[in-house]
Motif scaffolding. Structure first.
Motif: not given
Length: 460
Positions: A347-369
């Protein structure tokens, strides 16, 4: 399964037809019978999978025919069938490149059948290995490995392309989870060394006392526990690429031994005497600043200049803008394919939430999420509530996203409310705020959640 072409070269019509009939009992076998060597050579354009030839032909000897076939195509397996039982004749044929030598007797049909089956299995394995190599090269092509349109990632791609024109050492730096090993593999599998080994070694994952043995190998009995010879990683990687991850964790004493090996391009196994030459391309990676490690005295300056080569710094995910959404879609597609799920959108709201998050674990964290979100989502759509951000350090949790002061305040209150098992009174006392503030926040959050459930979403 596609047909398997077999050439039979036999001047005895009865014996030839007998072998042909026997082999054609396998419906996959397409058998061609020729009465002399010339007919066989004239039909090599058919690209047979295997050739079975008689030793004594009317127009050419078996050894000369074998030689002429190999001059045209040296990859065709050849089985020699002969009435001669002399060991020397068989050995000479095998030395000349024949795959098998079968004597004409009552067991010829069975022996020939078994030999062809074994050769066919070996050919299938060779084809499978080549197919896997091709898939591996495709897997690590830049287009499929390093996704993104941001300026930061385009700068990385530019440096990777430059690294392919020579065998210069490459040093990859970046935060944990930014994909350093993936970049190393992309460089290797797009270089001239792609058909040679890619050997990876993580300095942080191996006990200090074992690293020297892993680097250079050891002979049997070199030390307690060395029950057999071990080939070191530099030997294993000969002709290919060796990837030393977390190089900054390497002990100073071992740094000097690594430096010498790289300078001399040779190693000696522990407990051994012989010098072993190697030819490898070196790629190193670290999440630390090697220059700072040199200043602190924990990393040798001479080794630094030996290995730094072409530096490639991978940007953290928080600096890659909308690449987050490209990567999110990529991980969704991978997860749904691997688990045979229907197409999942976000969803658009989920996209916005992803764009705001800083991802301290980087790509590995994004994949897990994203993988967790694919499991938790309803109606094949990832919503805001399906994205779970779990920071390791509580102190970093509230700084991991771009939010207003009001949003941060609400997040803090909700965080402590969950921590206190939804105890409003305890949370109000702990944060020194009124209970009504918490009740209002709970009501507001519930209303917002209901609104989200009723709204229409946009999709990736």
């Amino acid at each position: 399964m596609k047909s398997f072409k077999i050439f039979l070269v036999e001047d005895d019509p009865f014996f030839g037809e007998t072998l042909k009939y026997h082999l054609k009992l396998n419906p996959d076998f397409e058998v061609f019978l020729f009465k002399n060597g010339k007919e066989c050579l004239d039909n090599l354009f058919e690209n047979p999978n295997i050739i079975c030839l008689d030793f004594g032909l009317p127009d050419i000897t078996g050894d000369l025919l074998l030689k002429k076939i190999h001059q045209t195509n040296n990859k065709i397996p050849i089985i020699v069938i002969s009435g001669q039982e002399e060991i020397e004749v068989a050995v000479n044929f095998l030395k000349s490149g024949a795959r098998d030598y079968i004597v004409k007797n009552t067991y010829t049909k069975e022996l020939l059948w078994n030999s062809i089956i074994k050769i066919r299995e070996n050919l299938s394995l060779i084809d499978e290995v080549e197919e896997l190599k091709e898939k591996l090269e495709q897997k690590f092509s830049f287009e499929k490995t390093i996704l993104g349109q941001s300026a930061a990632i385009k700068a990385v791609l530019n440096k990777i392309n430059k690294s392919l024109t020579t065998n210069i050492n490459v040093s990859i730096t970046g935060e944990t989870g930014t994909g350093k090993e993936m970049v190393a593999k992309a460089i290797h599998y797009n270089s001239d060394r792609k058909h040679k080994p890619f050997v990876a070694l993580n300095m942080a994952a191996i006990p200090k006392e074992l690293i020297e043995s892993e680097f250079f190998g050891h002979e049997k009995g070199a030390f307690t526990g060395a029950i057999q010879r071990l080939i070191g990683k530099f030997e294993q990687a000969d002709g290919g690429t060796i990837f030393l991850d977390e190089i900054a964790e390497l002990d100073l004493n071992l740094q000097s031994k690594l430096l010498r090996a790289l300078q001399e391009r040779e190693v000696t196994r522990l407990g051994g005497k012989g010098v072993i030459k190697f030819n490898v391309r070196l790629i190193i990676a670290t999440h630390k600043d090697l220059k700072e490690e040199v200043k602190k005295g924990t990393f040798r300056e001479d080794l630094y200049y030996r290995i730094v080569g072409l530096p490639i710094e991978l940007p953290p995910l928080r600096e890659r803008g909308h690449d987050v959404l490209l990567l999110a879609k990529h991980f969704i597609d991978l997860f749904t394919k691997e688990n045979k799920l229907k197409t999942i959108s976000i969803s658009k709201e989920a996209k916005d939430k992803l764009l705001k998050y800083k991802f301290p674990g980087n790509i590995r964290e994004l994949k897990s999420i994203i993988e967790l979100a694919c499991v938790m989502c309803e109606n094949n759509e990832i919503g805001v509530e399906d994205l779970t951000f779990a920071s390791i350090k509580d102190s970093d949790f509230f700084l991991s996203e771009d939010k207003t002061l009001k949003e941060f305040t609400s997040e803090i209150i909700l965080h402590y409310l969950r921590k206190n098992n939804e105890d409003v009174i305890k949370t109000a006392k702990q944060l020194d705020i009124g209970k009504s503030t918490i009740y209002n926040l709970i009501q507001s959050s519930q209303t917002k959640k209901n609104d989200l459930n009723e709204s229409s979403y946009s999709f990736i």
